[in-house]
Motif scaffolding. Structure first.
Motif, short mmCIF file in Angstrom:
data_model
loop_
_atom_site.label_atom_id
_atom_site.label_comp_id
_atom_site.label_asym_id
_atom_site.label_seq_id
_atom_site.Cartn_x
_atom_site.Cartn_y
_atom_site.Cartn_z
N ARG A 159 -5.44 0.69 -15.60
CA ARG A 159 -4.27 -0.04 -15.13
C ARG A 159 -3.81 0.41 -13.75
O ARG A 159 -2.98 -0.24 -13.12
CB ARG A 159 -3.14 0.11 -16.15
N LEU A 160 -4.36 1.53 -13.26
CA LEU A 160 -4.06 1.97 -11.90
C LEU A 160 -5.06 1.40 -10.88
O LEU A 160 -5.01 1.77 -9.71
CB LEU A 160 -4.04 3.49 -11.83
N TRP A 161 -5.94 0.50 -11.35
CA TRP A 161 -6.96 -0.09 -10.49
C TRP A 161 -6.83 -1.59 -10.44
O TRP A 161 -6.45 -2.24 -11.43
CB TRP A 161 -8.36 0.30 -10.99
N GLY A 163 0.77 -1.24 0.00
CA GLY A 163 0.00 0.00 0.00
C GLY A 163 0.80 1.28 0.00
O GLY A 163 2.00 1.31 0.27
N TRP A 164 0.09 2.37 -0.30
CA TRP A 164 0.74 3.69 -0.42
C TRP A 164 1.34 4.15 0.90
O TRP A 164 2.39 4.81 0.92
CB TRP A 164 -0.26 4.73 -0.95
N ALA A 165 0.69 3.84 2.04
CA ALA A 165 1.18 4.36 3.32
C ALA A 165 2.54 3.75 3.68
O ALA A 165 3.42 4.45 4.20
CB ALA A 165 0.15 4.09 4.42
N ASP A 166 2.72 2.45 3.41
CA ASP A 166 4.04 1.84 3.63
C ASP A 166 5.09 2.52 2.77
O ASP A 166 6.22 2.77 3.21
CB ASP A 166 3.99 0.35 3.28
N SER A 222 -4.44 -0.54 -7.90
CA SER A 222 -3.45 -1.58 -8.19
C SER A 222 -2.11 -1.19 -7.55
O SER A 222 -1.97 -0.07 -7.02
CB SER A 222 -3.28 -1.70 -9.71
N PRO A 223 -1.10 -2.07 -7.60
CA PRO A 223 0.21 -1.65 -7.10
C PRO A 223 0.71 -0.35 -7.74
O PRO A 223 1.24 0.52 -7.05
CB PRO A 223 1.12 -2.84 -7.46
#
Length: 273
Positions: free
Chosen positions: A165-167, A29-32, A175-176
């Motif tokens: 592709r961002l989902w 995830g984004w927070a990590d 998505s990653p």
């Protein structure tokens, strides 16, 4: 003096869609990613993530807010209310009153709130009322951010997220690549230089009309209908999950290493050297 970044919320902040079995709850995830970049700027940064998928606003307030404030954080990121606005019986006005009270408590504790608007997801016409509720939610979030001097990640404005592709395959979670892109946006709002760089996306798959129809049917059968079924049964995907990083860690020590040590400890193994 060390600084502490605490993330609270639901699946958006837990990291759903950025699947990686090496991390707690099987996601990154984004927070990590933000926490890792903060530690590169200053290795004294610490990080905790209390977010759990499917949580509604009141659950986040009841279960995550005070534990987060007890850690005496420097920054508290919060994305909350998205699961509530999917429920048409939930009134937006009292929902956002609770949201504002949550933000006021974060600010009063001396932490900087970091808020997010919701993305303007292009939904099936049947789900259009939820899209309009998201617009109202975003208007409230912007006002609240201005009132309490919160940092604002205006997700609504990020046009690149119209690229599928961002989902993730469920179309509800990033998505990653989407999580990595979000981390870059958050770091920009925080004013932090970073080393994140986007990898070229694979070419978009060209589908025939028949393939598009099959894909749409599969999406409804595998994701939308089960989601509403869980709501009717009053069960969620987060019911038996614990927070990913409930106690502050030092990302400079390596998140994968810390995750492995946590797994070994819970399994009764000695930490690897």
């Amino acid at each position: 003096m060390s600084r502490l970044f605490v993330a609270i919320g639901d699946s958006f902040t837990e990291g759903v869609g950025d699947w990686d079995s090496r991390y707690p709850n099987g996601v990154r995830g984004w927070a990590d990613r933000v926490a890792k970049q903060l530690s590169k700027q200053d290795p004294r940064w610490r990080y905790a993530n209390l977010a759990i998928r499917s949580k509604r606003l009141q659950q986040i307030i009841d279960e995550q807010l005070q534990p987060a404030l007890d850690l005496r954080p420097t920054v508290v990121s919060v994305y909350a209310g998205g699961n509530d606005i999917l429920e048409l019986r939930t009134s937006i006005t009292p929902l956002m009153e609770s949201y504002e009270d949550m933000v006021s408590r974060i600010a009063a504790a001396g932490a900087r709130p970091l808020l997010f608007t919701g993305f303007d997801v292009r939904l099936h016409p049947v789900l259009e009322p939820m899209r309009r509720r998201n617009w109202t939610y975003n208007d409230h979030v912007r006002r609240i951010a201005d009132t309490y001097g919160a940092l604002l990640v205006d997700y609504w404005c990020f046009d690149e997220y119209h690229d599928q592709r961002l989902w993730d395959i469920d179309r509800l979670h990033m998505s990653p690549a989407g999580h990595k892109n979000m981390a870059a946006h958050v770091l920009r709002v925080l004013g932090i230089d970073h080393t994140l760089s986007a990898k070229p996306l694979r070419p978009a798959q060209q589908l025939t009309v028949a393939e598009l129809l099959r894909k749409e049917s599969a999406w409804w059968g595998e994701w939308v209908i089960p989601m509403f079924g869980r709501r009717l049964r009053n069960v969620t995907l987060g019911d038996h999950l614990e927070p990913r990083w409930p106690e502050p860690i030092r990302p400079a020590d390596g998140l994968k290493r810390l995750a492995a040590e946590r797994f070994n400890a819970s399994a009764g193994h000695a930490p690897s050297s």
